[in-house]
Every structure is written in structure tokens, then in C-alpha cells.
Design a protein around this motif. Structure first.
Motif, short mmCIF file in Angstrom:
data_model
loop_
_atom_site.label_atom_id
_atom_site.label_comp_id
_atom_site.label_asym_id
_atom_site.label_seq_id
_atom_site.Cartn_x
_atom_site.Cartn_y
_atom_site.Cartn_z
N PRO A 186 0.85 -1.17 -0.12
CA PRO A 186 -0.02 0.04 0.04
C PRO A 186 1.02 1.21 0.20
N GLY A 187 0.53 2.41 -0.57
CA GLY A 187 1.40 3.40 -0.74
C GLY A 187 2.21 3.60 -1.88
N SER A 188 2.49 2.28 -2.44
CA SER A 188 3.44 2.36 -3.53
C SER A 188 2.85 3.01 -4.85
N VAL A 189 3.67 3.37 -5.71
CA VAL A 189 3.21 3.80 -6.88
C VAL A 189 1.92 3.18 -7.53
N ALA A 190 2.47 1.99 -7.52
CA ALA A 190 1.39 1.10 -8.53
C ALA A 190 -0.01 1.11 -7.86
N GLN A 191 -0.10 0.86 -6.65
CA GLN A 191 -1.25 0.48 -5.89
C GLN A 191 -2.11 2.08 -5.91
N VAL A 192 -1.32 3.23 -5.72
CA VAL A 192 -1.95 4.51 -5.66
C VAL A 192 -2.61 4.67 -6.95
N ARG A 193 -1.80 4.35 -8.14
CA ARG A 193 -2.48 4.98 -9.46
C ARG A 193 -3.56 3.76 -9.80
N GLU A 194 -3.37 2.45 -9.34
CA GLU A 194 -4.57 1.40 -9.67
C GLU A 194 -5.67 1.98 -8.92
N CYS A 195 -5.53 2.28 -7.71
CA CYS A 195 -6.73 2.50 -6.65
C CYS A 195 -7.56 3.81 -7.17
N ALA A 196 -6.63 4.83 -7.66
CA ALA A 196 -7.32 6.02 -8.02
C ALA A 196 -8.05 5.71 -9.22
N ALA A 197 -7.56 4.93 -10.27
CA ALA A 197 -8.11 4.92 -11.38
C ALA A 197 -9.60 3.95 -11.28
N HIS A 198 -9.48 3.02 -10.16
CA HIS A 198 -10.73 2.25 -10.16
C HIS A 198 -11.83 3.46 -9.37
N LEU A 199 -11.41 4.02 -8.48
CA LEU A 199 -12.31 5.09 -7.79
C LEU A 199 -12.93 6.11 -8.89
N THR A 200 -11.82 6.33 -9.56
CA THR A 200 -12.51 7.47 -10.65
C THR A 200 -13.47 7.03 -11.52
N ARG A 201 -13.27 5.45 -12.00
CA ARG A 201 -14.11 4.98 -12.76
C ARG A 201 -15.58 4.74 -11.89
N ALA A 202 -15.46 4.37 -10.48
CA ALA A 202 -16.64 4.35 -9.94
C ALA A 202 -17.45 5.66 -9.81
N ALA A 203 -16.65 6.78 -9.73
CA ALA A 203 -17.39 8.01 -9.60
C ALA A 203 -18.30 8.60 -10.87
N LYS A 204 -17.39 8.09 -12.01
CA LYS A 204 -18.19 8.50 -13.45
C LYS A 204 -19.28 7.70 -13.56
N ALA A 205 -19.26 6.23 -13.13
CA ALA A 205 -20.15 5.32 -13.39
C ALA A 205 -21.59 5.78 -12.32
N SER A 206 -21.20 6.26 -11.32
CA SER A 206 -22.29 6.08 -10.53
C SER A 206 -22.72 7.52 -10.17
N GLY A 207 -22.13 8.46 -10.43
CA GLY A 207 -22.46 9.71 -10.36
C GLY A 207 -21.98 10.41 -8.75
N THR A 208 -21.33 9.51 -8.31
CA THR A 208 -20.87 9.95 -6.80
C THR A 208 -19.66 10.73 -6.97
N ALA A 209 -19.59 11.97 -6.46
CA ALA A 209 -18.47 12.95 -6.32
C ALA A 209 -17.43 12.22 -5.33
N ILE A 210 -16.33 12.15 -5.53
CA ILE A 210 -15.24 11.75 -4.90
C ILE A 210 -14.11 12.47 -4.62
N VAL A 211 -13.70 12.78 -3.48
CA VAL A 211 -12.68 13.62 -3.01
C VAL A 211 -11.34 12.64 -2.43
N LEU A 212 -10.23 12.53 -3.19
CA LEU A 212 -9.21 11.85 -2.82
C LEU A 212 -8.26 12.59 -1.92
#
Ligand code: TYD
Ligand code: MG
Length: 458
Positions: A186-212
Motif C-alpha cells: 500500500p502506498g506504492s506508486v502502482a497501488q496508488v495509481r490503480e486504486c485512484a483509477a478504479h475510484l475514478t471509474r466508480a465516480a463516473k459510473a455512479s455519479g458520486t463525487a469523490i474527493v481523494l
């Protein structure tokens, strides 16, 4: 769940490799390969033809352009940097030093949103639910209805988002979130990037605004790859001195509003409070003018701010130092060279320190003239006159170039009772205006003119 196949991607050129290598086989850069999850096998080439027919292309004219619906957070200064409020499905990255107030501000914002009947979710990976509750109590948010989830596993967070469907969710912080699809920590570049990408996709799909919420590395960059900044819609950054009570939030990128907009807050016993009229908070209160100080009107975003620039010039050793806080150091070196060549002011054997008061960071070149006047004032040991201010960009040829929206800057200075201004020629008002009353404006074309003028009136 079976682990998905992973591979390695170069952060510089995008080249791939099946195993980790110190040096990218494609571009030769060192230490740039990061782990990534492999997508499902790409379809064979001849299948693209049938795919093309499934995607619709429309002209811009056909697409209905509706403005984004914005939900104000109830904190005017935060709404200002967001461009009016949170946007459905929008993703905001908010960065800043530890302890600067990220969690505090977001908790306050979530509480106001929850009170105006917008379902919220606060995902905490750094603190326990009890710690968050304690902070809420300290902020006077007793009985707050904000939903809290203490979780760091991405898949569980995504499932909660899906089932609860909040209007806004805060992930505090993105560095603590991990996906078990990746083997890296956790906290490594790969994890941060991958998790942010998934959360961004979830925000766009569901309409939930997400603050990271993102942490800042020592170098000042948001930890994790720069791609995080590209992925999100809005990047906000906390500035300011943790020692002073003022905090600034700057929009570095905003797909839904103006960049460089600044929100100003004061840290109080009850959390962060917006400062509605901040123009004079970055002035230190000298009873009498002191050498080495010059006030600048800076205009980043839409509001003029008066900021004091301080300089100290002192005899240095064999290799004199040039240090700047809140201003660009390379630009300082350039300004010293221009001062020497065009105005005959030599600081070669002197240490030169410059500071923008209050922890504010100034990136606009319109600060040049004030920096140079503060330096000469310190060198000569002579204060600038009372109520003095200056702004304007200085070029390598010694010319003083206009600053954007100069009249607005002058009006703000006049409103605050300043009496003498040295400004670029084209920024001086052409005709008399009541708004500048009490302010004597000296237009200058070149740096040597400005220096001569200050010697005359100082
Ligand atoms: P915090 O929001 O925890 O910072 P971050 O999430 O950016 O790391 O900020 C904590 C700091 O703010 C801490 O030093 C204490 C101070 N503080 C106040 O001054 N007043 C308050 O009401 C609260 C909650 C915190
Ligand atoms: Mg925090």
C-alpha cells in the motif's frame, strides 16, 4: 479470488515489460517501471471493424451542452476553488503537508452537505472511527450524520460506494488504500495509481463525487505518480505555514472552473473558517517602514491579495547564498543579474534571502519589481516610504512589463489606504478615477527608472 496477471509499465515512455527491470528496455530510463494489472486479452485485429460500428460519433453541435450541476459545500472559500461546488461524478484530489487541515476541512464540508440532505461517506484509512468522531466533537459537530467507514481495501470501499450511493465520498487518504489484485505494498506508486483509477471509474459510473486526499512527499509533489493529477478533474493544494493560522487552498487544475483560484481559511479552535476579505492578511504590521520590505499586489485567481515581500542582503562568504521562500529561486538569480547589469546594483559578494510573508507561494512574474525593490532597500539599509507598493514583471533587458489586470490591483491598494505605487507604464490609469484617490501612481518603463524614482522619494 485468483490473482490477475500483472506486468510492468514505464512511467516515462509507457513501454512494457513482463518482469521488473531497473532500466526501461524501451527508453533507457532508470527506476521507472511500475507494476500494473493486465487487462483482459486484447481482441484480435479483425474484430475492430465490427466494434467501430457500435461506438457512436456525434458533432459537437448535436451534443447537448448543459452546465454541470454544482452542489455548494456550504463553505464559500472551498466552493470558490472548486468552481462553485462539487460536481456530480467529479473527482477531486486534495494535497498538502501533514497536519495542515485536510481531514478537518473535509469533515466540516461533509457535515454541511449531510445537513442539507446530501448523503455522504467518509472513508478513513489513517484514523479509526473513534478518532474521527473525536475530531467531529472538537469541531462542534455533535450528532453528525456523516457516514464513516474505516477501511483500506479498495474492493470493500467500492462495494460500499455501490450499495450506499452517497452524493459525495471522501477517501482519506488515497495512499492508505490498497487492492489485493496487486502484490506491491500500500502506498506504492502502482497501488496508488490503480486504486485512484478504479475510484475514478466508480465516480463516473455512479455519479458520486469523490474527493481523494493525497500526501505530499518532501519534494513537494503529490506522492504517487503525476498520472494521479491527470486522472482527476480537479487538483487542489493546501499552502501556507503550519505555524501561522492562515491556510490557502489553490486550484492547480480544474476541469469545472478557473485554475489558480485561491480560497483562504483561518484555523481556529473550531476548525477551518473561511476568510471572506483576505486581501490584507499577508502584511506584517510594522509600526514604521523597515528596510528590505516591499508590498506587492498579487492577483492569482480572481482576487487581489496584498503580500509583503521581505529581503535581507548581508555580506556572505566566498560562495554567497541565494535563498527564497515562497518565490522561485531561479527567478531570484535572474533578477539579481538584471539588477547588476541594468541598475548597477551589485550583490555578488552578498547573501540574498527573500521571503513572501505568511507562507503564500507566488508564482506570477508580476512580483519581480517588488522583489528587486525589497533587495535594494535592504542593501542600502533604507526603508521604502510608508504606504508604498509595487508590481510589474521585469525582463532580461531591464524593461518593466505590464501585469495582467493592473487597474484592479491598484484599486485594491487604494481601498486599503496605500499612498504610493510604482507600476509598469501601461498599467497606470489613463484618466482620473475616484477609485484611485489618495494613491500617487508612478508609471515606469525600465528598472533603472524605478530605482532612480525610489531614491528620489525614499
Ligand atoms: P488535520 O485535518 O488532521 O490535518 P491533515 O488531515 O491535513 O493531516 O489537521 C490537524 C491540525 O489542525 C492539528 O495540528 C490540530 C489543528 N486543529 C485545530 O487547530 N483546530 C481544530 O478544530 C482541529 C480539528 C484541528
Ligand atoms: Mg488527515
Amino acid at each position: 479470488m485468483a490473482k490477475e496477471k500483472t506486468y510492468f509499465v514505464c512511467n516515462e515512455c509507457g513501454g512494457t515489460s513482463a518482469r521488473w527491470l531497473g532500466k526501461c528496455p524501451a527508453c533507457g530510463a532508470w527506476n521507472t517501471l511500475v507494476e500494473s494489472v493486465a487487462e483482459a486479452a486484447a481482441p484480435a485485429k479483425n474484430r475492430f471493424a465490427s466494434l467501430a460500428r457500435t461506438a457512436e460519433v456525434a458533432t459537437l453541435g448535436e451534443i447537448e451542452a448543459s452546465d454541470f450541476a454544482r452542489t455548494p459545500t456550504g463553505h464559500d472559500e472551498l466552493d470558490r476553488v472548486l468552481g462553485g461546488g462539487i460536481v456530480e461524478g467529479g473527482v477531486v484530489l486534495i494535497g498538502g503537508d501533514p497536519g495542515i487541515g485536510k481531514s478537518t476541512l473535509l469533515l466540516q464540508a461533509l457535515d454541511s452537505l449531510q445537513r442539507s440532505a446530501h448523503p455522504t461517506l467518509y472513508v478513513t484509512g489513517e484514523e479509526s472511527g473513534a478518532q474521527v468522531a473525536l475530531r467531529a466533537r472538537r469541531l462542534g459537530l455533535d450528532g453528525s450524520q456523516v457516514q464513516v467507514l474505516a477501511e483500506i481495501q479498495l474492493e470493500k470501499i467500492l462495494a460500499t460506494l455501490e450499495s450506499r450511493k452517497p452524493a459525495i465520498a471522501v477517501i482519506d487518504s488515497i495512499q492508505t488504500v490498497y487492492s489485493d489484485q496487486l502484490t506491491s505494498a500500500p502506498g506504492s506508486v502502482a497501488q496508488v495509481r490503480e486504486c485512484a483509477a478504479h475510484l475514478t471509474r466508480a465516480a463516473k459510473a455512479s455519479g458520486t463525487a469523490i474527493v481523494l486526499v493525497g500526501h505530499v512527499t518532501k519534494e513537494g509533489a503529490l506522492a504517487g505518480p503525476r498520472v494521479l493529477e491527470h486522472m482527476v478533474d480537479t487538483v487542489l493544494y493546501f499552502e501556507g505555514d503550519t505555524h501561522s493560522s492562515f491556510r490557502l487552498i489553490r486550484a492547480i487544475k480544474n476541469r469545472f472552473g478557473a485554475v489558480n483560484e485561491i480560497g483562504v481559511f483561518a484555523m481556529t479552535e473550531r476548525g477551518l473558517k473561511g476568510v471572506a476579505n483576505p486581501s490584507a492578511i499577508f502584511l506584517s504590521q510594522h509600526a514604521e517602514p523597515v528596510p528590505g520590505s516591499c508590498v506587492l499586489v498579487t492577483l492569482e485567481g480572481t482576487r487581489p491579495l496584498l503580500v509583503e515581500i521581505q529581503a535581507l542582503v548581508d555580506s556572505g562568504g566566498p560562495s554567497p547564498r541565494r535563498l527564497s521562500v515562497g518565490l522561485d529561486r531561479d527567478r531570484l538569480a535572474m533578477l539579481l543579474a538584471v539588477l547588476h547589469r541594468h541598475a548597477g546594483v551589485a550583490c555578488m559578494d552578498q547573501d540574498v534571502f527573500v521571503n513572501a510573508v505568511g507562507g503564500v507561494r507566488i508564482s506570477e512574474p508580476a512580483a519581480d519589481l517588488a522583489v528587486m525593490l525589497a533587495i535594494t532597500s535592504s542593501l542600502r539599509g533604507k526603508a521604502l516610504p510608508k504606504g508604498f507598493l509595487a508590481f510589474g514583471e521585469v525582463g532580461l533587458a531591464g524593461e518593466v512589463r505590464p501585469a495582467p489586470r493592473g487597474q484592479e490591483r491598484l484599486k485594491e491598494a487604494a481601498k486599503l489606504g496605500f499612498s504610493v505605487a510604482v507600476v509598469p507604464k501601461s498599467n497606470a490609469p489613463k484618466k482620473h478615477d475616484k477609485a484611485f484617490e489618495g494613491l500617487t501612481i508612478h508609471p515606469v518603463d525600465r528598472i533603472e527608472e524605478a530605482m532612480a524614482l525610489v531614491r528620489e522619494i525614499g
